[in-house]
Design a protein around this motif. Structure first.
Motif, PDB file in Angstrom:
ATOM      1  N   VAL A  97       1.030  -1.030  -0.127  1.00  0.00           N
ATOM      2  CA  VAL A  97      -0.041   0.100   0.026  1.00  0.00           C
ATOM      3  C   VAL A  97       0.857   1.246  -0.276  1.00  0.00           C
ATOM      4  CG1 VAL A  97      -1.274   1.223   0.932  1.00  0.00           C
ATOM      5  CG2 VAL A  97      -1.463  -1.462   0.844  1.00  0.00           C
ATOM      6  N   TYR A  98       1.002   2.005  -1.173  1.00  0.00           N
ATOM      7  CA  TYR A  98       1.325   3.764  -0.794  1.00  0.00           C
ATOM      8  C   TYR A  98       0.601   4.811  -0.934  1.00  0.00           C
ATOM      9  CZ  TYR A  98       5.330   1.181  -4.007  1.00  0.00           C
ATOM     10  OH  TYR A  98       5.926  -0.119  -3.916  1.00  0.00           O
ATOM     11  N   ARG A  99       0.839   5.589   0.524  1.00  0.00           N
ATOM     12  CA  ARG A  99      -0.480   6.440   0.863  1.00  0.00           C
ATOM     13  C   ARG A  99       0.880   8.124   0.582  1.00  0.00           C
ATOM     14  NH1 ARG A  99      -3.332   4.027   4.428  1.00  0.00           N
ATOM     15  NH2 ARG A  99      -2.275   2.291   5.531  1.00  0.00           N
ATOM     16  N   TRP A 100      -0.948   8.370  -0.351  1.00  0.00           N
ATOM     17  CA  TRP A 100      -0.056   9.443  -1.074  1.00  0.00           C
ATOM     18  C   TRP A 100      -1.180  11.134  -0.449  1.00  0.00           C
ATOM     19  CZ3 TRP A 100       4.289   8.945  -3.119  1.00  0.00           C
ATOM     20  CH2 TRP A 100       4.527   7.963  -3.578  1.00  0.00           C
ATOM     21  N   VAL A 101      -0.574  12.872  -0.794  1.00  0.00           N
ATOM     22  CA  VAL A 101      -1.745  13.162  -0.370  1.00  0.00           C
ATOM     23  C   VAL A 101      -1.101  14.437  -1.187  1.00  0.00           C
ATOM     24  CG1 VAL A 101      -1.742  15.279   1.224  1.00  0.00           C
ATOM     25  CG2 VAL A 101      -0.736  12.868   2.621  1.00  0.00           C
ATOM     26  N   ALA A 102      -2.325  14.440  -2.301  1.00  0.00           N
ATOM     27  CA  ALA A 102      -2.050  15.323  -3.467  1.00  0.00           C
ATOM     28  C   ALA A 102      -2.352  16.569  -2.792  1.00  0.00           C
ATOM     29  CB  ALA A 102      -3.351  15.320  -4.052  1.00  0.00           C
TER      30      ALA A 102
END
Length: 877
Positions: A97-102
């Motif tokens: 799982v890769y967690r991102w914040v745009a």
């Protein structure tokens, strides 16, 4: 963002033949904000591949670089976190799982919408979208930059169709005709439109003009259809005719098939009959040979062998399924069984009679070998019996019980025969061996050999010492046995005779055992492969042992069976050999040297022929006994050294065990020359020489009449001379040690003895050296009352040349009494004393010069006088 998109397309994706469709500026959730870009791309080549690419700026910040890429088909889930509220966070589930914040919610929504469209268009496996608004997935993204990236380009990609080669050629031809096709595209398009209208009109006119021809074509088609109906009618009639022919052909084929089956059955039946006749028919000649064949003549034995082999082939033929149910087959098998049993009984009885008959003939020959040390040869017996070897093999394969009974009968008979022969043979050997221990009067010595203890009288010891030192015997002389017997009792000729007897015994046994083992292997057909026990059946075709009670296999090999038979037949050999060895050791324990060398050689020879043979095993067991006797002999010699007693009234001289070691070593070197067991002798040498060293020092310490230094000097000189002469490599260290001890004790004896002729002068100068050592200056010693010049002159006057010569003469006589004649060390000691005396004289003169300067005091004699004294004294004696 547009500028970034164009830069990424130009620098990163165009070189890789990819098109950038959507981009979002993100950073990892929960960590320090290090911005990067997630890009949705498709390849320009088909098949189209869709990827999500992570791009970030370089550390220097002047260009972008591709860091990581994932295939869209590996994406399992897109989690937007919240479908009702604006939230820039989202997760992409790949292998992890890769967690991102745009950077903004709009960019996130545009990127997720693009991912959804690409998934719907290109992937069979649909990605799961979680917490994403249904409106976002069903409707297009709001107008703007992201819309054009995500939707416009993709739609353009869908509407675009690539021209084929022919279309490209047509367009190039039209553009070459029209000069302004490139400069004025609208005029070129209008021209093309007009030409298209003209072509459409021409097509319509052409269609209208061909109506008549179409009607003619339709008429022709109607006529063709009627002809087809006619042909179909004919084909139906033909088909009916062919069906009738087919039925007739089927009947003929069925009849032919039945005939062929009958012929095949007849052929197979003939093959079966021929098979049974060929493989299960035994000729009348073979039957007559099995029932009445002469087993005593070579011709009759050959006929029986051929008949038995033919019978075995008939009995072992592999019957086909169903043959065993035929009455004729059962009758033949019954006949074969009766013939087998009958012939097996005849063969067993005949061979039993042959064993008995041959045994009587062999026993009659025993008397011829009684007076000689030879064993009867069984070659005629073996040769006669080997004619039956093939019949024994047949008996082994067919009647295992009778085969084993014959083998037991043979072993029992041969055991009794060999036991008588071997016993008589060893009796003759013992008589001849005991004869080596007789003296010149014909009386036997007591059989204690060198194992007797050294408990003789002092005169006997002195006599032994004198004999050992004054007349050094060569290898033809006997060893000093260090026991109750004198050195002349045991002669080397006797030991040589014993060696020949022992070698003769081994040389007779070796071919006897090898010949018998070879005969047993050939006659009883015992090889070195595993066999089945009685009552077992052969293995199945699959190579696995049969099931049930027949699955038990014998664990030993036929080679083990040969060894068991040999152990039974020759069960008395090892006992008799041990008895003979014990007798030889009792006659003279030094015989163990000969026996060790001979036995080792024969064991080595037997192992080269067959390491697992009975002969090799038996001789190996006996060799252990011989080696034990050899070790016991060495231990006995050491024990005798420790128990030696020296007379208190006579001088010691060369100790008996020192002379004994010399003669032992000379004999051993002769015996063990080029022997296989040289290592055992080297170990014995080391033990003996260490015991000699230790006991020489022990005797020297206990000696009362002879000074300790003289005992040590003479004996170690003798040891050094012996080791130097024999050149025994394993005793090189002991040889150097003996020389060192000899020289040390020679010097000690010389120094201790020289103080006596000038005793007072020695005491005076010892006092002078003591004063100097206490701190008195050398030139002030003369002022000491006890060591003044007058005292010195008084001491010197007590030793005029005449008195000195007299003292030296007494010293020579005393030394002569101390030393023994056999070592001839008197002149060596006297010369060493001369050198030592001259050294003392020079030392005294030096002290006089330093401690009594200007006194002009000198000795009453000079060095020249001293040399003349020593020379004249040596010559006068």
């Amino acid at each position: 963002m547009t500028a970034i998109k164009h830069a990424l397309q130009r620098d990163i994706f165009t070189p890789n033949d990819e098109r950038l469709l959507s981009i979002v500026n993100v950073c990892k959730a929960g960590k320090k904000k290090r911005n990067c870009f997630l890009c949705a791309t498709v390849t320009t080549e088909r098949p189209v591949q869709v990827r999500v690419v992570k791009v970030k700026k370089s550390d220097k910040g002047d260009f972008y670089k591709r860091q990581m890429a994932w295939e869209l088909r590996d994406l399992a889930e897109v989690d937007a976190k919240d479908a009702s509220k604006e939230n820039p966070e989202f997760d992409l589930h790949f292998e992890k799982v890769y967690r991102w914040v745009a950077s903004s919610t709009a960019e996130k929504n545009s990127f997720i919408s693009c991912i959804w469209k690409l998934n719907q268009r290109y992937l069979r496996k649909k990605v799961e979208f979680v917490n994403v608004s249904s409106q976002l997935l069903e409707e297009s993204v709001p107008s703007g930059e992201s819309q054009s990236v995500a939707g416009g380009d993709e739609d353009a990609l869908d509407d675009y169709q690539e021209l084929n080669a022919r279309e490209e050629q047509d367009i190039e031809g039209m553009m070459e005709v029209c000069e302004y096709a490139i400069s004025n595209a609208e005029a070129f398009a209008e021209k093309l439109s007009r030409e298209l209208q003209v072509l459409d009109g021409a097509n319509i006119h052409s269609i209208m003009a061909s109506e008549k021809q179409v009607n003619i074509l339709m008429q022709l088609l109607d006529e063709a259809l009627s002809e087809v109906d006619t042909i179909e009618g004919k084909m139906s009639s033909y088909e009916e005719m062919l069906q009738s022919v087919k039925e007739q052909m089927d009947q003929i084929s069925q009849s032919n098939r039945l005939i062929q089956i009958s012929n095949t059955n007849n052929s197979k039946l003939l093959d079966e009959i021929q098979f049974l006749v060929n493989y299960m028919d035994l000729s009348k000649g073979h039957i007559r040979a099995l029932q009445e064949g002469d087993l005593s003549s070579s011709k009759g034995i050959e006929a029986c062998i051929n008949a038995s082999e033919a019978l075995l082939q008939c009995m072992n033929v592999a019957l086909r399924p169903g043959h065993e149910k035929l009455m004729a087959v059962k009758q033949q098998q019954h006949l074969f069984t009766e013939l087998r049993d009958t012939f097996a009984r005849r063969l067993t009885n005949h061979l039993n009679n042959v064993f008995v008959h041959q045994g009587h003939d062999q026993s009659s020959m025993l008397s011829q070998h009684m007076a000689e040390l030879t064993l009867p040869k069984h070659n005629p017996l073996h040769r006669d019996l080997l004619r039956y070897a093939k019949l024994m093999e047949w008996l082994k394969n067919t009647q295992r019980e009778k085969y084993e009974g014959l083998s037991r009968t043979y072993v029992d008979y041969m055991t009794r025969l060999y036991e008588r022969e071997i016993k008589d043979f060893f009796e003759v050997a013992k008589i001849k061996m005991a004869g080596t221990a007789k003296d010149g009067k014909g009386n036997k010595f007591g059989l204690h050999g060198s194992s007797g203890k050294l408990t003789g009288s002092t005169s006997s010891l002195n006599k032994l010492a004198v004999q050992g030192s004054s007349s050094r015997r060569s290898q033809s002389s006997s060893l000093l046995d260090m026991g109750n017997m004198s050195a002349s009792d045991l002669d080397v000729a006797d030991r040589t005779k014993f060696d020949k007897i022992f070698e003769q015994v081994l040389s007779e046994l070796e071919p006897l055992c090898l010949a018998e083992q070879d005969f047993i292997s050939k006659f009883f057909k015992l090889q070195q492969h595993p066999t089945l026990v009685q009552g077992e059946v052969e293995e199945s075709d699959g190579g696995q042992p049969p099931p049930g009670e027949y699955r038990h296999f014998i664990q030993s090999t036929e080679k083990d069976m040969v060894r068991l038979m040999m152990n039974k037949v020759f069960q008395s050999i090892e006992t008799e050999l041990n008895s003979l060895i014990a007798l030889g050791d009792k006659i003279d324990s030094f015989n163990s040297l000969y026996m060790l060398v001979k036995m080792s050689h024969h064991v080595w020879t037997a192992e080269n022929v067959d390491p697992a043979s009975y002969l090799s095993t038996t001789l190996g067991n006996v060799l252990v006994t011989v080696k034990r006797n050899f070790d016991k002999c060495i231990s006995g010699q050491i024990r005798q050294m420790e128990e030696v007693k020296i007379s208190k009234k006579s001088k010691v001289g060369i100790l008996p065990f020192v002379a004994g070691f010399e003669e032992f070593a000379e004999l051993a070197e002769t015996i063990f020359r080029n022997a296989e067991r040289r290592g055992d002798l080297d170990k014995a040498y080391v033990k003996l020489i260490r015991a000699v060293f230790m006991n020489v020092e022990k005797v020297a310490n206990e000696s009362q009449k002879t000074p300790r230094d003289v005992v040590m000097m003479e004996n170690f000189h003798h040891i050094f001379s012996t080791l130097s002469h024999l050149k025994i490599s394993c005793l090189e260290t002991e040889r150097r040690e003996a020389k060192h001890k000899y020289t040390d004790h020679l010097r000690s004896y010389v120094i201790n003895s020289l103080g006596q002729p000038l005793e007072k002068l020695n005491h005076f100068f010892e006092g002078v050296e003591a004063r100097v050592a206490q701190g008195v200056r050398e030139d002030e010693v003369s002022y000491q009352l006890a060591f003044n010049k007058q005292e010195l002159r008084k001491v010197i006057k007590e030793y005029p040349g005449k008195e000195v010569k007299k003292g030296l003469d007494n010293l020579y006589k005393k030394v002569d009494k101390h030393l023994c004649e056999e070592e001839s060390l008197l002149q060596v000691v006297w010369h060493s004393m001369q050198d030592e005396f001259i050294g003392q004289y020079k030392h005294f003169e030096g002290l006089i010069g330093r401690c009594y300067p200007g006194s002009e005091i000198t000795m009453e004699f000079t060095i020249g006088d001293m040399l003349e004294y020593f020379s004249s004294i040596a010559q006068s004696h």
